[in-house]
Motif scaffolding. Sequence first.
Motif, PDB file in Angstrom:
ATOM      1  N   ARG A 264       7.587  15.542 -11.470  1.00 51.12           N
ATOM      2  CA  ARG A 264       8.647  14.956 -11.912  1.00 51.12           C
ATOM      3  C   ARG A 264       8.820  13.635 -11.089  1.00 51.12           C
ATOM      4  NH1 ARG A 264      10.622  12.036 -15.140  1.00 51.12           N
ATOM      5  NH2 ARG A 264      12.681  11.754 -14.820  1.00 51.12           N
ATOM      6  N   THR A 265       8.752  13.970  -9.773  1.00 53.16           N
ATOM      7  CA  THR A 265       9.003  12.583  -9.060  1.00 53.16           C
ATOM      8  C   THR A 265       8.104  11.559  -9.170  1.00 53.16           C
ATOM      9  OG1 THR A 265       9.827  14.158  -7.140  1.00 53.16           O
ATOM     10  CG2 THR A 265       9.137  11.958  -6.449  1.00 53.16           C
ATOM     11  N   LEU A 266       6.804  11.763  -9.494  1.00 51.92           N
ATOM     12  CA  LEU A 266       5.869  10.779  -9.655  1.00 51.92           C
ATOM     13  C   LEU A 266       6.055  10.101 -10.912  1.00 51.92           C
ATOM     14  CD1 LEU A 266       2.617  12.476  -8.176  1.00 51.92           C
ATOM     15  CD2 LEU A 266       3.702  10.294  -7.468  1.00 51.92           C
ATOM     16  N   GLN A 267       6.615  10.889 -11.909  1.00 49.27           N
ATOM     17  CA  GLN A 267       6.776  10.315 -13.168  1.00 49.27           C
ATOM     18  C   GLN A 267       8.165   9.496 -13.123  1.00 49.27           C
ATOM     19  OE1 GLN A 267       7.422  13.952 -15.605  1.00 49.27           O
ATOM     20  NE2 GLN A 267       5.710  13.392 -16.914  1.00 49.27           N
ATOM     21  N   TYR A 268       9.074   9.814 -12.314  1.00 50.32           N
ATOM     22  CA  TYR A 268      10.249   8.952 -11.971  1.00 50.32           C
ATOM     23  C   TYR A 268       9.731   7.503 -11.446  1.00 50.32           C
ATOM     24  CZ  TYR A 268      14.736   7.399 -10.674  1.00 50.32           C
ATOM     25  OH  TYR A 268      15.847   6.688 -10.241  1.00 50.32           O
TER      26      TYR A 268
ATOM     27  N   MET B 150       0.813  -1.130   0.014  1.00 47.81           N
ATOM     28  CA  MET B 150       0.000  -0.136  -0.082  1.00 47.81           C
ATOM     29  C   MET B 150       0.921   1.370   0.004  1.00 47.81           C
ATOM     30  SD  MET B 150      -3.012   1.292   2.864  1.00 47.81           S
ATOM     31  CE  MET B 150      -3.570  -0.509   2.523  1.00 47.81           C
ATOM     32  N   VAL B 151       0.635   2.305  -0.977  1.00 45.71           N
ATOM     33  CA  VAL B 151       1.457   3.438  -1.225  1.00 45.71           C
ATOM     34  C   VAL B 151       0.565   4.633  -0.710  1.00 45.71           C
ATOM     35  CG1 VAL B 151       2.818   4.817  -2.658  1.00 45.71           C
ATOM     36  CG2 VAL B 151       2.804   2.201  -2.955  1.00 45.71           C
ATOM     37  N   PHE B 152       1.307   5.436   0.076  1.00 46.67           N
ATOM     38  CA  PHE B 152       0.798   6.708   0.600  1.00 46.67           C
ATOM     39  C   PHE B 152       1.827   7.749  -0.212  1.00 46.67           C
ATOM     40  CE2 PHE B 152      -0.655   4.277   4.013  1.00 46.67           C
ATOM     41  CZ  PHE B 152      -2.293   4.012   3.819  1.00 46.67           C
ATOM     42  N   VAL B 153       0.979   8.820  -0.692  1.00 41.37           N
ATOM     43  CA  VAL B 153       1.861   9.798  -1.205  1.00 41.37           C
ATOM     44  C   VAL B 153       1.516  11.009  -0.589  1.00 41.37           C
ATOM     45  CG1 VAL B 153       2.476  11.066  -3.355  1.00 41.37           C
ATOM     46  CG2 VAL B 153       1.975   8.677  -3.519  1.00 41.37           C
ATOM     47  N   CYS B 154       2.673  11.846  -0.021  1.00 40.56           N
ATOM     48  CA  CYS B 154       2.449  13.141   0.640  1.00 40.56           C
ATOM     49  C   CYS B 154       3.345  14.027  -0.020  1.00 40.56           C
ATOM     50  CB  CYS B 154       2.739  12.866   2.167  1.00 40.56           C
ATOM     51  SG  CYS B 154       2.582  14.415   2.851  1.00 40.56           S
ATOM     52  N   VAL B 155       2.834  15.177  -0.556  1.00 41.19           N
ATOM     53  CA  VAL B 155       3.716  16.165  -1.225  1.00 41.19           C
ATOM     54  C   VAL B 155       3.751  17.424  -0.528  1.00 41.19           C
ATOM     55  CG1 VAL B 155       3.433  15.142  -3.659  1.00 41.19           C
ATOM     56  CG2 VAL B 155       1.813  16.791  -2.738  1.00 41.19           C
ATOM     57  N   SER B 156       4.771  18.286  -0.416  1.00 38.02           N
ATOM     58  CA  SER B 156       4.704  19.585   0.137  1.00 38.02           C
ATOM     59  C   SER B 156       4.331  20.652  -0.802  1.00 38.02           C
ATOM     60  CB  SER B 156       6.344  19.589   0.424  1.00 38.02           C
ATOM     61  OG  SER B 156       7.261  19.926  -0.715  1.00 38.02           O
ATOM     62  N   GLY B 157       4.021  21.694   0.068  1.00 37.05           N
ATOM     63  CA  GLY B 157       3.502  22.868  -0.732  1.00 37.05           C
ATOM     64  C   GLY B 157       4.790  23.770  -1.448  1.00 37.05           C
ATOM     65  N   GLY B 158       4.497  24.968  -1.967  1.00 30.35           N
ATOM     66  CA  GLY B 158       5.463  25.524  -2.401  1.00 30.35           C
ATOM     67  C   GLY B 158       5.149  26.160  -3.824  1.00 30.35           C
TER      68      GLY B 158
ATOM     69  N   THR C  35      -1.204   2.901  -4.887  1.00 26.19           N
ATOM     70  CA  THR C  35      -1.363   4.036  -4.268  1.00 26.19           C
ATOM     71  C   THR C  35      -2.671   4.135  -3.743  1.00 26.19           C
ATOM     72  OG1 THR C  35       0.360   5.020  -5.572  1.00 26.19           O
ATOM     73  CG2 THR C  35      -1.402   6.544  -4.537  1.00 26.19           C
ATOM     74  N   ARG C  36      -2.869   4.343  -2.453  1.00 31.20           N
ATOM     75  CA  ARG C  36      -4.269   4.301  -2.044  1.00 31.20           C
ATOM     76  C   ARG C  36      -4.628   5.671  -1.634  1.00 31.20           C
ATOM     77  NH1 ARG C  36      -4.943   0.944  -4.708  1.00 31.20           N
ATOM     78  NH2 ARG C  36      -4.904  -1.121  -4.344  1.00 31.20           N
ATOM     79  N   LEU C  37      -3.572   6.625  -1.348  1.00 29.82           N
ATOM     80  CA  LEU C  37      -3.961   8.001  -0.663  1.00 29.82           C
ATOM     81  C   LEU C  37      -2.813   8.916  -1.366  1.00 29.82           C
ATOM     82  CD1 LEU C  37      -5.394   9.834   1.185  1.00 29.82           C
ATOM     83  CD2 LEU C  37      -3.709   9.116   2.877  1.00 29.82           C
ATOM     84  N   MET C  38      -3.337  10.024  -1.828  1.00 29.44           N
ATOM     85  CA  MET C  38      -2.402  11.326  -2.041  1.00 29.44           C
ATOM     86  C   MET C  38      -2.711  12.352  -1.350  1.00 29.44           C
ATOM     87  SD  MET C  38      -2.155  10.545  -6.201  1.00 29.44           S
ATOM     88  CE  MET C  38      -0.449  10.997  -6.618  1.00 29.44           C
ATOM     89  N   THR C  39      -1.745  13.027  -0.746  1.00 26.21           N
ATOM     90  CA  THR C  39      -2.145  14.241   0.262  1.00 26.21           C
ATOM     91  C   THR C  39      -1.104  15.108  -0.001  1.00 26.21           C
ATOM     92  OG1 THR C  39      -2.969  14.692   2.406  1.00 26.21           O
ATOM     93  CG2 THR C  39      -1.081  13.014   2.125  1.00 26.21           C
ATOM     94  N   GLY C  40      -1.508  16.244   0.505  1.00 20.55           N
ATOM     95  CA  GLY C  40      -0.188  17.327   0.510  1.00 20.55           C
ATOM     96  C   GLY C  40      -0.661  18.628   0.628  1.00 20.55           C
TER      97      GLY C  40
ATOM     98  N   SER D 225      -0.984  22.683  -1.332  1.00 24.04           N
ATOM     99  CA  SER D 225      -0.791  23.532  -2.279  1.00 24.04           C
ATOM    100  C   SER D 225      -0.235  23.292  -3.696  1.00 24.04           C
ATOM    101  CB  SER D 225       0.449  24.507  -1.562  1.00 24.04           C
ATOM    102  OG  SER D 225       0.620  25.976  -2.667  1.00 24.04           O
ATOM    103  N   GLY D 226       0.746  23.525  -4.312  1.00 27.53           N
ATOM    104  CA  GLY D 226       1.314  23.459  -5.583  1.00 27.53           C
ATOM    105  C   GLY D 226       1.570  22.012  -5.835  1.00 27.53           C
ATOM    106  N   GLY D 227       2.467  21.314  -4.673  1.00 24.14           N
ATOM    107  CA  GLY D 227       2.732  19.908  -4.483  1.00 24.14           C
ATOM    108  C   GLY D 227       1.346  19.138  -5.201  1.00 24.14           C
ATOM    109  N   LEU D 228       0.214  19.219  -4.345  1.00 25.62           N
ATOM    110  CA  LEU D 228      -0.922  18.493  -4.670  1.00 25.62           C
ATOM    111  C   LEU D 228      -1.376  18.916  -6.051  1.00 25.62           C
ATOM    112  CD1 LEU D 228      -2.232  16.213  -3.169  1.00 25.62           C
ATOM    113  CD2 LEU D 228      -3.815  18.034  -2.032  1.00 25.62           C
ATOM    114  N   ILE D 229      -1.294  20.135  -6.338  1.00 26.60           N
ATOM    115  CA  ILE D 229      -1.782  20.266  -8.155  1.00 26.60           C
ATOM    116  C   ILE D 229      -0.847  19.394  -8.823  1.00 26.60           C
ATOM    117  CG2 ILE D 229      -1.752  21.933  -9.907  1.00 26.60           C
ATOM    118  CD1 ILE D 229      -2.384  23.892  -7.492  1.00 26.60           C
ATOM    119  N   GLY D 230       0.369  19.171  -8.431  1.00 25.16           N
ATOM    120  CA  GLY D 230       1.281  18.424  -9.443  1.00 25.16           C
ATOM    121  C   GLY D 230       0.712  17.050  -9.457  1.00 25.16           C
ATOM    122  N   ALA D 231       0.635  16.557  -8.269  1.00 28.54           N
ATOM    123  CA  ALA D 231       0.102  15.038  -7.777  1.00 28.54           C
ATOM    124  C   ALA D 231      -1.164  14.748  -8.469  1.00 28.54           C
ATOM    125  CB  ALA D 231       0.074  14.759  -6.372  1.00 28.54           C
ATOM    126  N   ALA D 232      -2.404  15.933  -8.526  1.00 32.52           N
ATOM    127  CA  ALA D 232      -3.388  15.537  -9.087  1.00 32.52           C
ATOM    128  C   ALA D 232      -3.258  15.644 -10.718  1.00 32.52           C
ATOM    129  CB  ALA D 232      -4.517  16.810  -8.839  1.00 32.52           C
TER     130      ALA D 232
END
Length: 83
Positions: free
Chosen positions: A21-25, A3-11, A38-43, A45-52
Amino acid sequence: PKMVFVCVSGGGQRAAVWSMRTLQYIDSVTNGKAMQHTRLMTGASGGLIGAAYFRERYLEKKKGANIDLNNPEYLNNISKDVL
């Protein structure tokens, strides 16, 4: 099963590009298997926009669209001024 959880930072814009780019890699080195677990993506500001944005491309591919998730065009798109 893993089970994968993704947490991205803002900025803002920089975080959006970094997350995309990290998710592409991660997708490329796991041969597309990371998102299957992947079961959850959270974060914030901008990091969550990139993940979405990455997740939406992933869902389109899963529905049958001819999409290469590692296409540099997507990274270029997310790096543009979105205002």
